[in-house]
Motif scaffolding. Structure first.
Motif, short mmCIF file in Angstrom:
data_model
loop_
_atom_site.label_atom_id
_atom_site.label_comp_id
_atom_site.label_asym_id
_atom_site.label_seq_id
_atom_site.Cartn_x
_atom_site.Cartn_y
_atom_site.Cartn_z
N ASN A 156 0.82 -1.22 0.00
CA ASN A 156 0.00 0.00 0.00
C ASN A 156 0.85 1.27 0.00
N ALA A 165 -0.68 4.27 -1.56
CA ALA A 165 -2.05 4.64 -1.20
C ALA A 165 -2.14 6.10 -0.79
N PRO A 168 -9.32 2.97 4.90
CA PRO A 168 -8.26 2.26 4.17
C PRO A 168 -8.52 0.78 3.91
#
Length: 462
Positions: free
Chosen positions: A212, A215, A344
């Motif tokens: 991630n 992200a 998330p």
């Protein structure tokens, strides 16, 4: 003679009328029949009550068995009564009543998403004493209802993987108990959406996965502050380097192993979406004695219905290792976030036609020792209770977010094998009756079993 005889007979008549010597026997003979009738009625009613109790138990079990068959597709609506009778006959062992007939009605999913099967049993018990009075039998009857599918479960397990969990068999016991909970809740699931579970391993930080790194819900200011090098070796942080007019070169984000620390306050105690710098999650390195000790990566909400998915959840639990200090608030915060849709963790949206119960289970073996803010703790203890204060606020916010149709149930477990005082914050955060304290590793299994029983009751209720 003729004058005296009438007088004698008159005296005898008076003596007979006033005589009382035989009254007790006469009265007893007159009352014996109703006394025997009352005693006999009590005996017959006791037999009927016993038969009805046995009928109720058999109906309850049969109703649950029929509900399982209906939900799995093993029988159709037209087969409900016949199947209910078969189950009841095999379960009913009382010999007082025979020939009990069972009828059943099935109501498919209603507006609340619930399905219901109603069983009714009717029969009679032959009388021994009341038959003498014209009552040859006593009728008995009872009903049982099984309702399922109306409540779906979303369960977040925040599991302490700090270094002390290696002691006294606690880590192994926790793994066994948590995996048993997966199996228990899976057994109550009748479809893919019925039971979802997440696993949140926590120490001082949590691991959201290095994949991630791109992200948009992450931020890198904390990472870059201490991960890099200055053009002049004297300076070890970005701020001190740049304040001295030097150039700071941050370490490549490719070296990030997935750890994040507490969000900026007050977002550390909320479920706010990470839409700006104040609410995004700070990427950090988590090292101890030069080694990376970032916990196992979080497993987001995963359906526990299929055997493969259940094994995925259990594999995650099996892979846990222990290291680092205790920061219960970050574990609880991410457990709460795992119950939310959107970034998330992107938990699947809920179906508006169904009821849901969200649950957080937080297990910890120690008191809070450290979080993001150095002044709050040093790895041995927290200073002035600041970490507990953040956790208290977090728990208050979880409760305050409840609505008439949505709330989050909190269970907490303190595994206290080191003689620590009882954790007041774990007791505070737990809903009434949902705080479990054990001084042995073996007590973890009992705590999880009780939690599993509590949650399973929300799946099928009699």
């Amino acid at each position: 003679m003729s004058l005296r005889c009438p007088v004698r007979f008159e005296r005898l008549a008076r003596r007979f009328v006033s005589a009382t010597g035989g009254n007790v026997a006469v009265l007893f003979a007159i009352s014996l029949l109703p006394i025997l009738g009352f005693v006999g009625a009590a005996i017959d009613y006791s037999r009927a009550s016993k038969a009805r109790t046995a009928m109720q138990a058999a109906l309850d079990s049969a109703a649950l068995m029929v509900s399982r068959d209906l939900s799995s597709g093993a029988i159709t609506a037209g087969q409900v009564t016949a199947k209910a009778q078969t189950y009841f006959t095999s379960l009913y062992t009382n010999t007082e009543a025979t020939g009990i007939t069972v009828t059943a009605s099935y109501t498919a999913k209603d507006s609340s998403g619930s399905s219901t099967v109603l069983l009714r049993g009717d029969g009679s018990v032959g009388t021994d004493f009341m038959n003498l009075f014209g009552f040859p039998a006593l009728g008995i009857g009872s009903t049982s209802t099984a309702t399922w599918g109306g409540t779906r479960l979303r369960v977040a397990m925040a599991l302490d993987v700090t270094g002390s969990m290696n002691d006294d068999g606690k880590l192994g016991a926790m793994k066994t108990a948590a995996k048993s909970l997966v199996d228990s809740l899976r057994a109550s699931a009748q479809g893919t959406e019925d039971v979802y579970m997440s696993v949140i391993p926590f120490a001082q930080m949590v691991n959201v996965g290095s994949s991630n790194k791109g992200a948009n819900w992450l931020k890198w200011d904390v990472w870059e502050e201490s991960n890099g090098s200055c053009s002049f070796w004297w300076y070890s942080t970005k701020s001190s380097c740049e304040s001295a007019g030097r150039t700071w070169t941050a370490t490549s984000r490719n070296q990030w192993t997935g750890c994040v620390t507490d969000r900026d306050q007050p977002a550390d105690t909320t479920k706010d979406l990470p839409t700006n710098a104040a609410t995004r999650f700070p990427a950090v390195s988590y090292t101890q004695n030069g080694s990376d000790i970032c916990p196992q990566q979080i497993l987001p909400m995963t359906s526990a219905y299929s055997s493969s998915n259940a094994q995925t959840i259990k594999n995650k639990i099996d892979a846990l290792t222990a290291n680092g200090g205790t920061n219960q608030p970050i574990g609880m915060a991410w457990a709460w976030l795992s119950l939310q849709t959107g970034a998330p963790l992107n938990t699947p949206a809920k179906d508006a036609d169904f009821k849901y119960t969200d649950a957080i289970i937080l297990l910890s073996d120690g008191l809070n020792t450290m979080d993001r803010w150095p002044s709050y703790g040093n790895g041995q203890t927290q200073f002035n209770g600041q970490i507990d204060a953040r956790q208290k606020l977090l728990c208050d916010n979880i409760r305050a977010s409840a609505t008439n149709t949505s709330r989050t149930v909190i269970y907490t477990i303190q595994v206290n094998t080191d003689g620590d005082p009882e954790s007041s914050i774990l007791r505070y955060c737990a809903d009434s009756g949902n705080f479990f304290a054990t001084t042995t590793a073996s007590g973890i299994s009992s705590a999880f079993a009780q939690i599993g029983s509590s949650l399973s009751k929300l799946r099928i209720a009699k």
